[in-house]
Design an enzyme around this catalytic site. Structure first.
Site, PDB file in Angstrom:
ATOM      1  N   HIS A 158       0.795  -1.234   0.000  1.00  0.00           N
ATOM      2  CA  HIS A 158       0.000   0.000   0.000  1.00  0.00           C
ATOM      3  C   HIS A 158       0.821   1.275   0.000  1.00  0.00           C
ATOM      4  CE1 HIS A 158      -4.019  -1.798   0.817  1.00  0.00           C
ATOM      5  NE2 HIS A 158      -3.289  -2.750   1.371  1.00  0.00           N
ATOM      6  N   THR A 212      -8.543   6.744  -1.985  1.00  0.00           N
ATOM      7  CA  THR A 212      -9.892   6.184  -2.150  1.00  0.00           C
ATOM      8  C   THR A 212     -10.927   7.288  -1.917  1.00  0.00           C
ATOM      9  OG1 THR A 212      -9.625   5.385   0.118  1.00  0.00           O
ATOM     10  CG2 THR A 212      -9.473   3.755  -1.634  1.00  0.00           C
ATOM     11  N   LYS A 223      -8.359  13.873   4.437  1.00  0.00           N
ATOM     12  CA  LYS A 223      -7.468  12.716   4.423  1.00  0.00           C
ATOM     13  C   LYS A 223      -6.475  12.890   5.568  1.00  0.00           C
ATOM     14  CE  LYS A 223      -6.376  14.027   0.106  1.00  0.00           C
ATOM     15  NZ  LYS A 223      -6.461  12.837  -0.706  1.00  0.00           N
ATOM     16  N   ARG A 224      -5.682  11.855   5.863  1.00  0.00           N
ATOM     17  CA  ARG A 224      -4.652  12.026   6.883  1.00  0.00           C
ATOM     18  C   ARG A 224      -3.725  13.185   6.545  1.00  0.00           C
ATOM     19  NH1 ARG A 224      -3.433   8.143  10.651  1.00  0.00           N
ATOM     20  NH2 ARG A 224      -1.959   9.699  11.400  1.00  0.00           N
ATOM     21  N   LYS A 252     -14.701   8.500  -3.743  1.00  0.00           N
ATOM     22  CA  LYS A 252     -15.945   8.855  -3.050  1.00  0.00           C
ATOM     23  C   LYS A 252     -16.452  10.211  -3.523  1.00  0.00           C
ATOM     24  CE  LYS A 252     -14.224   6.141   0.753  1.00  0.00           C
ATOM     25  NZ  LYS A 252     -13.367   6.161   1.949  1.00  0.00           N
ATOM     26  N   LYS A 270       0.851  14.536   0.960  1.00  0.00           N
ATOM     27  CA  LYS A 270      -0.508  14.838   0.490  1.00  0.00           C
ATOM     28  C   LYS A 270      -0.694  16.332   0.245  1.00  0.00           C
ATOM     29  CE  LYS A 270      -2.489  10.875   3.010  1.00  0.00           C
ATOM     30  NZ  LYS A 270      -3.135  10.017   2.006  1.00  0.00           N
TER      31      LYS A 270
HETATM   32  C1  26V Z   1       3.066   5.285   6.143  1.00  0.00           C
HETATM   33  C2  26V Z   1       4.072   6.170   6.463  1.00  0.00           C
HETATM   34  C3  26V Z   1       4.961   5.899   7.581  1.00  0.00           C
HETATM   35  C4  26V Z   1       6.177   6.773   7.704  1.00  0.00           C
HETATM   36  C5  26V Z   1       5.950   8.170   7.292  1.00  0.00           C
HETATM   37  C6  26V Z   1       5.267   8.312   5.988  1.00  0.00           C
HETATM   38  C7  26V Z   1       4.195   7.320   5.725  1.00  0.00           C
HETATM   39  C8  26V Z   1       3.312   7.546   4.722  1.00  0.00           C
HETATM   40  C9  26V Z   1       2.298   6.670   4.432  1.00  0.00           C
HETATM   41  C10 26V Z   1       2.179   5.519   5.143  1.00  0.00           C
HETATM   42  C11 26V Z   1       1.023   4.648   4.770  1.00  0.00           C
HETATM   43  C12 26V Z   1       1.217   3.188   4.816  1.00  0.00           C
HETATM   44  C13 26V Z   1       0.115   2.371   4.238  1.00  0.00           C
HETATM   45  C14 26V Z   1      -1.141   3.087   3.821  1.00  0.00           C
HETATM   46  O1  26V Z   1      -1.953   3.454   4.632  1.00  0.00           O
HETATM   47  N1  26V Z   1      -1.341   3.244   2.529  1.00  0.00           N
HETATM   48  C15 26V Z   1      -2.552   3.827   1.934  1.00  0.00           C
HETATM   49  O2  26V Z   1      -3.366   2.751   1.498  1.00  0.00           O
HETATM   50  C16 26V Z   1      -4.553   3.184   0.862  1.00  0.00           C
HETATM   51  C17 26V Z   1      -5.367   1.956   0.535  1.00  0.00           C
HETATM   52  O3  26V Z   1      -4.703   1.170  -0.398  1.00  0.00           O
HETATM   53  C18 26V Z   1      -4.222   3.998  -0.368  1.00  0.00           C
HETATM   54  O4  26V Z   1      -5.423   4.450  -0.970  1.00  0.00           O
HETATM   55  C19 26V Z   1      -3.353   5.175  -0.011  1.00  0.00           C
HETATM   56  O5  26V Z   1      -2.944   5.857  -1.180  1.00  0.00           O
HETATM   57  C20 26V Z   1      -2.129   4.702   0.765  1.00  0.00           C
HETATM   58  O6  26V Z   1      -1.375   5.790   1.257  1.00  0.00           O
END
Ligand code: 26V
Length: 791
Positions: free
Chosen positions: A340, A637, A527-528, A641, A533
């Site tokens: 992901h 996602t 979003k987060r 929506k 982002k």
């Molecule tokens: C983790 C981290 C950890 C360290 C700092 C930066 C950072 C940035 C992003 C993440 C996300 C890890 C996994 C995640 O939540 N991915 C999300 O998954 C969604 C469902 O597939 C997808 O729509 C999003 O684009 C994706 O960020």
């Protein structure tokens, strides 16, 4: 068949009895919560029949199952979605209306089950809904956190976190299955593959029913809680605390790198318990462990459940007596992995020392896997350097993604561009070794929650034009396309937006005291909060607009009023993200209170953005902000929506935006900024100089100056500004000019009503591809091969 939801009279009778039974009250004396709890209880009880027949059907026919292992499931509230899927929503609504109550009001008292951080967790929840609705035997497996994702308050412009005590009142949809508890060992030491003196923890499953859409299928999401082991007579306080802590809270952090022992403990707990319960079931049904792969696929949602791999190896070898090769074959045929993110810093790694102490036998197994993998690479003539990059254990740490790729038969990304980047760049070494494992499964959203439930107004417009078949097969929504230029339909869509905007305006006014103009463009980024982002790009542009509106009368005359709405939680330890929240709030106070501009421009940061809030926001949006640095957002996602509810995307060619534009047509979105390829090249050449943009663009200099007036201490936000000038890894400065242009274009397009509502309709009409029913059907076709339940 006669049952309580048959018609409103049978329902009313049953409801009154249940209310008396549960709370000893008449309906007119019951509190809102009591009315809710009664409704939820009788529905949950009623669903038991379908739950039992689903289970019996799956067992009798020996159907293969997918267990969807995910550390997060962002379920939100369930009452309406369960009622709708069960097909009883209108009977209940009618009955409540007769009594003078509103079903929506009752829904407000259900707590929002926030067992996830963001997109990854919500995707898992959408998948449960879609799989059950497609009659597929897919079951979720996760943790029953006592505290979900933190509650966010804004105090003094800043984010403050409060615990989310979502289990304060009973969670009606869950059922504790004491008899299916398992014991999970931690710590100890290994002697000849035997774990000596471990600390045992009891894992108890709570199953939450998952209701398919009017097909009689009810599956479940299994949430594991922890209790003291039954193996001990005496338990000291430290032990009891440890047990309690394991399922106390969800990590409010996308960051998986925090090295916390506790998080690894959580990961092993739900992985080991999930595997154990699958194997127990497999044996109970009289099947041989050697045939496990014929009956189960374990889908690994990101690397958090990686430990199912060595755990399954351990059970097969140490408990079932299989040899390594035979066990490995089985693991290889049952495990499939979904990636992901491509952000390197987000790839999970565990410190070896911590890992070995907590899970000594599991470590040994991974070390053996690593040894064999390296031998294989050596025999294939791989270079030392390449082997080091690919091996499962590095100098200091265990590499979860490498384990998943090595041991799974399928590795998928979550949007076409994302999968492409995995193959070509991030995971290229592995792609060359295992090209057949790699595949794409573009994400989706359940249109039942994200359209039928949250936007009945739009649903009924579509019904009136197309009949209701599209509700079952969202690809049929394409039929709307021929109404894109129809003046009557355009005005219906516009009216629908106005209705949804008014509902949102009321909520925002109650929450924040800010009154929004209903004729303005609703421009929403929810979003987060992450630097990639680029909420920062959004607020810089807003400040630019504000300054321009104040000094440029001609510009002001041509500008259509615009409301900018943000919703975002920052990880509590993510300093930059929290600074950006503070900056947005500080700027919004000045802007909203300036009489020169505040008829034209408002900025709102909504507190505690979650699934429930999202349900108000998506339907009211005109513009969908999807402005990540190209290549960084795996899919997104929320973008889907918005589209499904008739918003136009303003965004970069990133993640699933690429496919949104492909489906809807480039002319029906506003695209800007560098491409993923340009970004990659820029990084490679090491030549990015953000300060150049500052020096050459007066607009940026004015914005920076304004930011320095936002706090009594002019250097208060300097850590953000200095980062932009000196590093700006996410290329905010580079994309600024192009974003300003895109925004101006969107504002102008909105003023041309015929064009705008045509664009809106084209987005709705082409959103069919993004239902998670399609995504799940593709997972099933290519990876799981489950047989549907047909009663
Ligand atoms: C983790 C981290 C950890 C360290 C700092 C930066 C950072 C940035 C992003 C993440 C996300 C890890 C996994 C995640 O939540 N991915 C999300 O998954 C969604 C469902 O597939 C997808 O729509 C999003 O684009 C994706 O960020």
């Amino acid at each position: 068949m006669n049952h309580i939801f048959e018609n409103k009279e049978t329902f009313k009778g049953a409801y009154v009895l249940a209310l008396n039974h549960l709370f000893a009250k008449k309906i007119e004396n019951a509190t809102l919560y009591e009315r809710y709890a009664t409704l939820a209880s009788i529905l949950d009880t009623h669903l038991k029949t379908d739950y039992r027949s689903t289970t019996e059907y799956v067992e009798k026919n020996n159907l293969k199952k997918t267990i969807y292992f995910s550390m997060e499931f962002l379920m939100g509230r369930l009452i309406t979605s369960n009622l709708m899927n069960a097909g009883y929503a209108s009977v209940v609504k009618e009955a409540f209306k007769d009594w003078g109550y509103d079903l929506n009001e009752i829904e407000q008292t259900e707590s929002d089950a926030g067992l996830g951080n963001g997109g990854l967790g919500r995707l898992a929840a959408c998948f449960l809904d879609s799989a059950a609705s497609l009659s597929l035997p897919l079951y979720g497996n996760s943790l029953r956190y006592q505290h979900g994702f933190f509650v966010q308050k804004i105090e003094n412009n800043k984010q403050v976190e409060y615990p989310d005590n979502w289990l304060e009142r009973p969670f009606i949809w869950e059922e504790k299955k004491e008899d299916e508890a398992v014991e999970v060992p931690f710590f100890g030491y290994v002697e000849n593959i035997r774990l000596i003196d471990p600390v045992w923890v009891r894992a108890i499953p709570y199953d939450v029913k998952v209701v398919g859409a009017q097909n009689g299928v009810v599956t479940h999401l299994r949430l594991w809680s922890t209790e003291p082991s039954k193996k001990y007579h005496y338990q000291d306080q430290a032990y009891l605390n440890m047990v309690k802590n394991i399922t106390d809270s969800l990590y409010p952090d996308d960051s998986t790198e925090d090295g916390k022992l506790l998080r690894l403990q959580q990961q092993y707990l739900f992985s080991a318990a999930g595997i154990k319960s699958a194997i127990n079931e497999h044996k109970r049904l009289g099947r041989d462990v050697r045939s496990l792969a014929d009956y189960y696929t374990f889908q690994i949602n990101d690397t958090h459940p990686t430990l199912i791999i060595p755990e399954l190896m351990r059970v097969l070898m140490d408990e079932e007596g299989l040899g390594y090769d035979e066990a490995w074959q089985i693991v290889n045929k049952t495990c499939a992995y979904t990636n992901h993110t491509i952000l390197a810093e987000a790839l999970e790694k565990w410190n070896i020392k911590i890992f070995r102490r907590l899970l000594p036998r599991i470590y040994e197994i991974i070390a053996e896997m690593n040894k064999r993998f390296i031998a294989e690479l050596v025999s294939k003539g791989y270079s030392q350097e390449k082997i080091y990059r690919m091996q499962l254990i590095g100098v200091n740490n265990v590499r979860m993604a490498n384990i998943c790729i090595n041991a799974s038969f399928s590795v998928n990304g979550v949007a076409a561009l994302h999968t492409d980047i995995l193959k070509k760049i991030e995971l290229n070494d592995f792609y060359q070794l295992y090209p057949e494992k790699f595949n794409n499964k573009t994400n989706g959203i359940t249109h039942r929650r994200w359209l039928l439930h949250i936007n009945p107004e739009l649903t009924s417009i579509i019904d009136s034009l197309l009949g209701s078949k599209w509700q079952k097969d969202l690809s049929l929504i394409k039929g709307l396309e021929k109404y894109a230029n129809d003046a009557k339909v355009q005005s219906q869509i516009k009216d629908m937006k106005l209705t949804k905007k008014r509902i949102l305006i009321k909520r925002i006014y109650e929450d924040t005291g800010v009154m929004l103009n209903e004729n303005a463009i609703f421009d929403i980024q929810i979003k987060r909060l992450h630097e990639y982002k680029r909420q920062l790009l959004n607020i810089l542009h807003i400040i630019y607009l504000y300054l321009r509106l104040k000094k440029d009368a001609e510009f002001k005359k041509n500008f259509h009023p615009q409301n900018f709405i943000f919703g975002a939680k920052a990880a509590p330890s993510y300093h930059m993200a929290k600074g950006i929240i503070e900056l947005i709030n500080a700027a919004s106070k000045v802007i909203n209170n300036d009489k020169d501009t505040n008829e034209l421009l408002k900025v709102v940061f909504v507190e505690n953005y979650n699934v429930t809030y999202a349900e108000f926001l998506f339907p009211a949006a005109d513009l969908s902000e999807q402005i990540s640095t190209a290549s960084k957002e795996a899919s997104g996602t929320g973008n889907m929506k918005f589209m499904l509810n008739g918003a136009v995307t303003i965004g970069t060619m990133d993640g699933a935006n690429v496919e949104i534009v492909e489906q809807a047509g480039k002319e029906n979105a506003v695209i800007f900024g560098m491409s993923a390829e340009e970004v990659t090249t820029l990084y490679k050449n090491n030549g990015y100089k953000p300060r150049k943009y500052y020096d050459e663009d007066k607009r940026l200099r004015d914005i920076f100056e304004f930011i320095r007036t936002l706090n009594s201490n002019p250097t208060h936000f300097d850590f953000i500004l200095h980062n932009l000038l000196n590093s700006d890894y996410f290329l905010v400065m580079a994309d600024f000019a192009s974003y300003v242009e895109a925004q101006a274009k969107a504002n102008k397009l909105y003023q041309d009503a015929k064009t705008w509502w045509r664009m809106s309709i084209m987005n709705i009409a082409n959103a069919g591809f993004f239902t998670s029913d399609r995504t799940i059907a593709q997972y099933n076709e290519d990876i799981w091969h489950l047989t549907p339940i047909t009663f």
